[in-house]
Design an enzyme around this catalytic site. Structure first.
Site, PDB file in Angstrom:
ATOM      1  N   GLU A   1      17.286  -1.059  -0.438  1.00  0.00           N
ATOM      2  CA  GLU A   1      16.129  -0.846   0.451  1.00  0.00           C
ATOM      3  C   GLU A   1      16.508   0.077   1.616  1.00  0.00           C
ATOM      4  OE1 GLU A   1      14.631  -4.596   1.781  1.00  0.00           O
ATOM      5  OE2 GLU A   1      12.904  -3.731   2.820  1.00  0.00           O
TER       6      GLU A   1
ATOM      7  N   ASP B   1       4.032   1.666  -0.276  1.00  0.00           N
ATOM      8  CA  ASP B   1       5.049   1.648  -1.337  1.00  0.00           C
ATOM      9  C   ASP B   1       4.455   2.235  -2.616  1.00  0.00           C
ATOM     10  OD1 ASP B   1       5.645  -0.609   0.586  1.00  0.00           O
ATOM     11  OD2 ASP B   1       7.475  -0.689  -0.603  1.00  0.00           O
TER      12      ASP B   1
ATOM     13  N   GLN C   1      -1.517   0.090   6.031  1.00  0.00           N
ATOM     14  CA  GLN C   1      -0.251   0.827   6.204  1.00  0.00           C
ATOM     15  C   GLN C   1      -0.532   2.336   6.226  1.00  0.00           C
ATOM     16  OE1 GLN C   1       2.333  -0.715   3.022  1.00  0.00           O
ATOM     17  NE2 GLN C   1       3.672  -1.521   4.621  1.00  0.00           N
TER      18      GLN C   1
ATOM     19  N   TYR D   1       6.058 -15.667  -0.665  1.00  0.00           N
ATOM     20  CA  TYR D   1       6.190 -14.685   0.417  1.00  0.00           C
ATOM     21  C   TYR D   1       5.414 -15.188   1.624  1.00  0.00           C
ATOM     22  CZ  TYR D   1       5.648 -10.334   3.031  1.00  0.00           C
ATOM     23  OH  TYR D   1       5.662  -9.386   4.024  1.00  0.00           O
TER      24      TYR D   1
ATOM     25  N   GLY E   1       4.524   0.469   8.912  1.00  0.00           N
ATOM     26  CA  GLY E   1       5.521   0.546   7.846  1.00  0.00           C
ATOM     27  C   GLY E   1       6.938   0.403   8.379  1.00  0.00           C
TER      28      GLY E   1
ATOM     29  N   ARG F   1      17.359  -8.726   9.682  1.00  0.00           N
ATOM     30  CA  ARG F   1      15.890  -8.817   9.732  1.00  0.00           C
ATOM     31  C   ARG F   1      15.403  -9.001  11.178  1.00  0.00           C
ATOM     32  NH1 ARG F   1      12.710  -7.610   5.420  1.00  0.00           N
ATOM     33  NH2 ARG F   1      11.184  -9.040   6.247  1.00  0.00           N
TER      34      ARG F   1
ATOM     35  N   ASP G   1       8.520  -1.924  10.439  1.00  0.00           N
ATOM     36  CA  ASP G   1       8.240  -3.208  11.075  1.00  0.00           C
ATOM     37  C   ASP G   1       9.080  -3.541  12.299  1.00  0.00           C
ATOM     38  OD1 ASP G   1       7.145  -2.997   8.630  1.00  0.00           O
ATOM     39  OD2 ASP G   1       7.641  -5.001   7.977  1.00  0.00           O
TER      40      ASP G   1
ATOM     41  N   TYR H   1      17.478  -3.686   9.908  1.00  0.00           N
ATOM     42  CA  TYR H   1      16.157  -3.218   9.520  1.00  0.00           C
ATOM     43  C   TYR H   1      15.451  -2.313  10.551  1.00  0.00           C
ATOM     44  CZ  TYR H   1      11.841  -4.927   7.182  1.00  0.00           C
ATOM     45  OH  TYR H   1      10.691  -5.086   6.493  1.00  0.00           O
ATOM     46  N   TRP H   2      15.269  -1.055  10.224  1.00  0.00           N
ATOM     47  CA  TRP H   2      14.545  -0.065  11.033  1.00  0.00           C
ATOM     48  C   TRP H   2      15.179   0.251  12.384  1.00  0.00           C
ATOM     49  CZ3 TRP H   2      11.517   2.921   8.431  1.00  0.00           C
ATOM     50  CH2 TRP H   2      10.809   2.425   7.333  1.00  0.00           C
TER      51      TRP H   2
ATOM     52  N   SER I   1       0.797  -1.231   0.000  1.00  0.00           N
ATOM     53  CA  SER I   1       0.000   0.000   0.000  1.00  0.00           C
ATOM     54  C   SER I   1       0.830   1.282   0.000  1.00  0.00           C
ATOM     55  CB  SER I   1      -0.935  -0.038   1.210  1.00  0.00           C
ATOM     56  OG  SER I   1      -1.506   1.197   1.444  1.00  0.00           O
TER      57      SER I   1
HETATM   58  C1  9WN Z   1       5.844  -6.292   5.706  1.00  0.00           C
HETATM   59  C2  9WN Z   1       7.419  -3.551   1.312  1.00  0.00           C
HETATM   60  C3  9WN Z   1       7.364  -3.466   2.822  1.00  0.00           C
HETATM   61  C4  9WN Z   1       7.335  -2.008   3.318  1.00  0.00           C
HETATM   62  C5  9WN Z   1       7.548  -1.911   4.820  1.00  0.00           C
HETATM   63  C6  9WN Z   1       8.827  -2.668   5.177  1.00  0.00           C
HETATM   64  C7  9WN Z   1       8.720  -4.126   4.717  1.00  0.00           C
HETATM   65  C8  9WN Z   1       7.181  -6.084   5.019  1.00  0.00           C
HETATM   66  C9  9WN Z   1       8.115  -7.203   5.409  1.00  0.00           C
HETATM   67  O1  9WN Z   1       8.519  -4.154   3.319  1.00  0.00           O
HETATM   68  O2  9WN Z   1       7.676  -4.779   5.394  1.00  0.00           O
HETATM   69  O3  9WN Z   1       4.946  -5.303   5.319  1.00  0.00           O
HETATM   70  O4  9WN Z   1       7.882  -8.325   4.957  1.00  0.00           O
HETATM   71  O5  9WN Z   1       9.057  -6.977   6.170  1.00  0.00           O
HETATM   72  O6  9WN Z   1       9.089  -2.592   6.533  1.00  0.00           O
HETATM   73  O7  9WN Z   1       7.635  -0.568   5.191  1.00  0.00           O
HETATM   74  O8  9WN Z   1       6.114  -1.428   2.982  1.00  0.00           O
HETATM   75  O9  9WN Z   1       8.465  -2.766   0.829  1.00  0.00           O
END
Ligand code: 9WN
Length: 454
Positions: free
Chosen positions: A418, A47, A120, A94, A180, A217, A182, A374-375, A45
């Site tokens: 990313e 993205d 999101q 996925y 968003g 991750r 995560d 990540y984040w 969403s």
């Molecule tokens: C779960 C797609 C998405 C982004 C998020 C990012 C990551 C997904 C994941 O990737 O999240 O939604 O599988 O980790 O954190 O911001 O929209 O790019």
């Protein structure tokens, strides 16, 4: 009517923009664009909103298609799903895929393609506004805006109605993926307090770590909790009231989500004006959200905005970059904006006088900071895009330039990754990432940015 302020790009940058467009083309699947070829094979969403912001400058029709495709899967209650799955993608690519979400039993959810059951951050009206501002055919953009307006309105109404039970002007999220961000340290305390036994977690197998090293991750323990929450929702058929009444353990009023909603309500008011609809309800709603963000989420001790945990009834201390994003919606007054800037402009994030890359997603001195996880420290282009737009509104020109140049340098040296290591600039996560590419296009088209030669 194009209002694009096309800047004269230095030679290196012109080719770089071409490369960015190639990434988007390669990631495009019919009417939508995947965030990344392998790691994220469906439509996401927020993205798609960031992707449309890039397309607006050179492929207006593509920006429109991207958003319309997403809203075609809007639920009947107005929810815009975090993921729209694609029937063509091989099952099991996925996790969690459509079978895990089990939205087929939910009346409000579409049958095909299936979707996830969370949402999101609502930056879609802002993306539509971008198409109106920068698309080269204004009449066409207005027709598109008129088509998508009722859908945007239903989306915002869903959030204000279903996610703000006390009618405070702030909406909650109920899953880390809903923010968003995560794996943000914001969720650490909530997830640590969430005690679950192994039998409460349905069997599953992660896919992300087949492609990206686990060190970058979320941990397996965190994933168990993500899955536990998901199971909690699907057992309640995604009924918002039941989820709340049955004691959902994750209910957070998130700074980023609410700031983007406030900005989107303001943008929806502008869209309404452009197409001859009433704008006042959206302006009033945005004012209310801004007021409550200022009253409830501002932290006077830490000079930034913090999330609020509705279960614990307190703010969550985590000094993350999203704490500055209210500036994107022009929520703080100048005094608070100055205080935030003084914090941002320190070694904790990136100091103008140091030769650093702006700006990490988390305070370098914060517990659990990591330059590659990540984040929890890496530089994200979307966050810095929003921050630079916000800082510009408060006159922090030099810092805005630092951020935009950092984005150009990082992507030129290391590709459209990313996320990026703020110390070394190294790229992490997926390569050829769509929003990194689309936002580079937006920045390089609207502003003068430097090339690598420094
Ligand atoms: C779960 C797609 C998405 C982004 C998020 C990012 C990551 C997904 C994941 O990737 O999240 O939604 O599988 O980790 O954190 O911001 O929209 O790019």
């Amino acid at each position: 009517m194009s209002q694009s302020t096309e800047s004269q790009s230095p030679p290196g940058l012109t080719d770089h923009i071409k490369e960015a467009k190639k990434v988007l083309e390669q990631n495009r699947v019919g009417s939508f664009t995947k965030p990344a070829a392998n790691l994220y094979p469906y439509q996401w969403s927020w993205d798609s909103a960031f992707i449309a912001i890039g397309y607006a400058h050179y492929a207006q029709h593509q920006a429109e298609k991207e958003l319309l495709h997403l809203f075609r899967s809007q639920w009947q209650n107005g929810l815009v799903p975090q993921i729209v799955f694609a029937n063509e993608v091989k099952k099991g690519t996925y996790f969690p895929g459509p079978d895990f979400w089990q939205t087929e039993d939910v009346e409000a959810a579409p049958d095909s393609p299936r979707t996830s059951g969370i949402c999101q951050p609502p930056i879609h009206a802002t993306a539509v506004m971008h198409v109106l501002k920068y698309g080269d055919d204004y009449e066409r953009a207005k027709r598109f805006a008129a088509e998508i307006f009722p859908k945007l309105k239903a989306w915002h109404e869903f959030l204000h109605r279903e996610r703000d039970p006390e009618n405070e002007g702030l909406v909650y999220i109920r899953h880390p993926w809903g923010s968003g961000q995560d794996n943000s340290p914001i969720w650490d305390a909530v997830l640590q307090n969430l005690e679950i036994s192994p039998e409460q977690v349905p069997p599953y197998s992660r896919k992300d770590t087949d492609l990206i090293h686990i060190d970058e991750r979320p941990s397996d323990d965190d994933y168990d909790k993500y899955v536990y929450l998901l199971d909690f929702f699907r057992q309640r058929k995604y009924d918002e009231e039941r989820i709340r009444k049955d004691g959902c353990p994750f209910l957070i009023q998130d700074v980023l989500f609410n700031s983007l909603l406030c900005k989107a309500d303001r943008d929806l008011a502008e869209i309404a004006n452009a197409i001859g609809e009433k704008s006042k309800p959206f302006t009033e709603q945005a004012d209310r959200t801004a007021r409550t963000i200022n009253d409830k989420l501002w932290d006077d001790e830490h000079d930034m905005y913090l999330d609020f945990d509705l279960n614990e009834k307190q703010r969550v201390r985590a000094d993350v970059l999203s704490g500055f994003i209210p500036m994107f919606a022009e929520i703080p007054g100048q005094d608070r904006a100055n205080r935030m800037f003084n914090y941002l402009n320190t070694h904790c994030f990136c100091r103008l006088d140091d030769d650093c890359l702006a700006a990490p997603s988390y305070d370098r001195s914060g517990p659990g900071y990591s330059a590659s996880k990540y984040w929890r420290g890496p530089i994200w282009i979307n966050m810095n895009w929003m921050l630079s737009e916000g800082l510009q509104a408060y006159g922090n020109k030099e810092y805005v330039t630092l951020i935009r140049n950092s984005i150009a340098k990082l992507t030129l040296k290391n590709g459209f990754c990313e996320y990026f290591n703020p110390e070394s600039g190294e790229g992490h996560g997926s390569d050829c990432f769509s929003w990194t590419s689309s936002l580079l296009i937006d920045i390089a088209t609207r502003y003068d940015v430097e090339t690598l030669e420094d």
